[in-house]
Write an enzyme that holds these catalytic residues in place. Sequence first.
Site, mmCIF file in Angstrom:
data_model
loop_
_atom_site.group_PDB
_atom_site.id
_atom_site.type_symbol
_atom_site.label_atom_id
_atom_site.label_comp_id
_atom_site.label_asym_id
_atom_site.label_seq_id
_atom_site.Cartn_x
_atom_site.Cartn_y
_atom_site.Cartn_z
ATOM 1 N N ARG A 13 0.851 -1.195 0.000
ATOM 2 C CA ARG A 13 0.000 0.000 0.000
ATOM 3 C C ARG A 13 0.894 1.256 0.000
ATOM 4 O O ARG A 13 0.926 2.003 -0.978
ATOM 5 C CB ARG A 13 -0.935 -0.028 1.215
ATOM 6 C CG ARG A 13 -2.125 0.916 1.108
ATOM 7 C CD ARG A 13 -1.811 2.322 1.578
ATOM 8 N NE ARG A 13 -1.306 2.355 2.947
ATOM 9 C CZ ARG A 13 -0.701 3.399 3.476
ATOM 10 N NH1 ARG A 13 -0.510 4.502 2.768
ATOM 11 N NH2 ARG A 13 -0.252 3.362 4.721
ATOM 12 N N ASP A 14 1.692 1.433 1.049
ATOM 13 C CA ASP A 14 2.591 2.595 1.080
ATOM 14 C C ASP A 14 3.629 2.456 -0.031
ATOM 15 O O ASP A 14 4.050 3.440 -0.652
ATOM 16 C CB ASP A 14 3.276 2.703 2.454
ATOM 17 C CG ASP A 14 3.523 4.143 2.863
ATOM 18 O OD1 ASP A 14 3.869 4.950 1.981
ATOM 19 O OD2 ASP A 14 3.391 4.476 4.056
ATOM 20 N N HIS A 17 3.045 4.075 -3.368
ATOM 21 C CA HIS A 17 3.487 5.468 -3.556
ATOM 22 C C HIS A 17 4.828 5.503 -4.299
ATOM 23 O O HIS A 17 5.069 6.360 -5.143
ATOM 24 C CB HIS A 17 3.702 6.145 -2.196
ATOM 25 C CG HIS A 17 2.471 6.718 -1.578
ATOM 26 N ND1 HIS A 17 1.721 7.704 -2.173
ATOM 27 C CD2 HIS A 17 1.880 6.462 -0.380
ATOM 28 C CE1 HIS A 17 0.710 8.035 -1.370
ATOM 29 N NE2 HIS A 17 0.776 7.297 -0.280
ATOM 30 N N SER A 168 3.928 10.854 8.791
ATOM 31 C CA SER A 168 3.805 10.791 7.329
ATOM 32 C C SER A 168 4.914 11.543 6.609
ATOM 33 O O SER A 168 5.163 11.296 5.429
ATOM 34 C CB SER A 168 2.461 11.378 6.894
ATOM 35 O OG SER A 168 1.414 10.867 7.661
ATOM 36 N N HIS A 195 3.510 4.536 12.909
ATOM 37 C CA HIS A 195 3.871 4.296 11.503
ATOM 38 C C HIS A 195 4.929 5.335 11.142
ATOM 39 O O HIS A 195 4.652 6.531 11.156
ATOM 40 C CB HIS A 195 2.613 4.464 10.649
ATOM 41 C CG HIS A 195 2.833 4.485 9.169
ATOM 42 N ND1 HIS A 195 2.528 3.415 8.353
ATOM 43 C CD2 HIS A 195 3.295 5.460 8.331
ATOM 44 C CE1 HIS A 195 2.789 3.725 7.084
ATOM 45 N NE2 HIS A 195 3.254 4.964 7.042
ATOM 46 N N HIS A 197 8.226 7.075 8.833
ATOM 47 C CA HIS A 197 8.925 7.257 7.557
ATOM 48 C C HIS A 197 10.372 7.609 7.863
ATOM 49 O O HIS A 197 10.687 8.121 8.935
ATOM 50 C CB HIS A 197 8.234 8.318 6.693
ATOM 51 C CG HIS A 197 7.050 7.766 5.953
ATOM 52 N ND1 HIS A 197 7.140 7.250 4.677
ATOM 53 C CD2 HIS A 197 5.760 7.598 6.340
ATOM 54 C CE1 HIS A 197 5.950 6.810 4.300
ATOM 55 N NE2 HIS A 197 5.090 7.002 5.283
#
Lengths: 336, 350
Positions: A13-14, A17, A168, A195, A197
């Site tokens: 999913r990510d 991107h 994010s 979550h 990054h």
Amino acid sequence: MIKHILISDPTLRDGNHAVAHQLTANQIAIYATAADEAGVPIVEVGHGNGLGASSMQVGLALEDDVTMLETARKHLSKSKLGIHVIPGFATIKRDLIRALDIGVDVVRVASHCTEADITQRHLGFVRERGKEAYGVLMMSHMAPASVLVEEAQKMELYGAEGIIIMDSAGAYLPSDVEEKITALVNGLKVPVGFHAHNNLGMAVANSITAIQSGAKILDGTARGFGAGAGNTQLEVLIAVLERMGYFTGIDFYKMLDASDIAEREIMPVIPVIKSESIVSGLAGVFSGFSKHVTRISKEYQVDQRDVYRELGNRKVVGGQEDIIIEVVMDLVRKKK
Amino acid sequence: MAIARNTLVFEDCKKSCKDPYTFSEFKDKTILITGGTGFMGRWIAEMINYINDITQSNIHLILLARDIEKFQVEMPHLANKPYLSLVRQDIRNLHDLPKNINYIIHAAGTPDNRIHVSQPLLTLETFYKGTQSLLNAASRLPELKKIIHISSHQVYGENDSDLNIEETFLGKVNTSNIYGESKRISETLCFAYKNQFKLPIIIIRPFAFVGPYHDLEKPWAINNFIRDAILGGPIKILGNGLTIRSYLYGSDMAQWLLKTLLIGQIGEAYNLGSKEPTSLNDLAKKIQLLVNPSIEIINKSSKSIYKNISNLVPNTKKITDSLSLEEAHTLEESIKRTTVWNQLKTNNEN
């Protein structure tokens, strides 16, 4: 006592991107099979911005939602199938009902970190259908801990069985994570998740800080495959967690195999922290913007770093991709 | 053959109200219920229906609410009764009431805390402005005998002790608790109107309830546990499983409210709820046992250890002793009845 950490894996999913939402059904099948074999508890699948998000605005996906979810469902037996849902992109009638009918087990309903109100109907609907529902606060670096607690408490009341905050933009330092996760754990009844990054190279460290502050859910992706500089590298995270005595239920060797497969089969480029990603992280810009920023900056010959700085100044959030061109045009005008 | 939902509810009313002739004073009188189409309004309507049916008392009932169409669709067995009137009205804009009203139960405003957090200003306005509008209108009623104002246990603040809450209790108050503070200011309004306009007001402070007409999607543990069990599990305990609550069944609640309306003391505040405590862990086990023993119970909690255990159980001595009341339904019976009712088809289909 062995402490259990629930791992959710948004590689499919990510990671979408990272390839401008061009993952193929075959790639989804290959990685889903490998992750299932490794015992990854939740495998998240879909367009980078989640269910129903494929659009000119944020990017058209190669495969439609039904194809992606049906493919993943077919190849997941032990792992639960998860989706990311942003109300507005995904509607209950058009998207969510269909996704649940396909066999989605876990729905993570997300909003910008100050807009939890929009998640009520979606969270309620998922619980009504007897599926697992989590609340996700995106771009959480943009709100102070007290506001995150208020918004998370709303999601809890709406039926969320856990609240995940997303870094994010990859903007957090461990001290930020400690402050926010601690506040959330104290202010909520349900488990808290994180979550990350990796824009500032802190994804694994921040994830570990999160669980040391009381989080019980972590996200990670194979090789860190995700938006911008990527996510927490899952196989590294599993190794560190095992060494620290945490239990995830994931077979470490098979996770390493899954990561190798992912690198070989689904990644045109392994995520690295590029110069512009560092600036993006410092500026607090949504990682999902990176492909758009790179493309538009190149087209108009402006410095990506300036674009990120200005997007950060404007506090632009996911879904406002159209502002990128506006910022670039402003920079072009200034150059003249 | 399965019984109809309204038959089940009628039987419940019969069990809770053993002597419907107790209410003979209500014969040919008119009772207004604001928020009349909600959980409380529906149960009171069912109880009045039962009393009228048995005693031919012809008690008139006016249910005032914003959304009366839903009631008409979902409660056709009551909506068409000659003694029942439905009035569409936003309580905040209420001005005049029918002059023949003798009793009022002011139950307007939702206890759904999802609404409170999403729309705090609306919540505050509904309870404050709505209560003031009602009391102004009530002050002009020539035949008014009594008003019950439905408050909330949340006016007490947090209870850190393991004692059941008495009507004189005052815990830790949190001014950012919109619902609790709205109910507190509404009670203050009631006392002001009682003093200045001599309105005959009684305060009721409800705790938790269970039963038909409680939407299983409401964000309360017992509703969600029953829903989870009906869906085939698992039952999910979110947060501290040691949390203590108690649950009064819907028909008992209606009986207690009508008895308070009949003989409660003006100016007094009474708790309304069950005195039987249960932890959420025990509640989940009971529901598992009664509904579906094969399903799993799982606990999802932010913390492994909690410093305090939330205890929201009323001391009901005042209301039960002074008004001669008792809980007719045990928790086990309440769970069974609620589950069966939710599993039955709607009245329209029976």
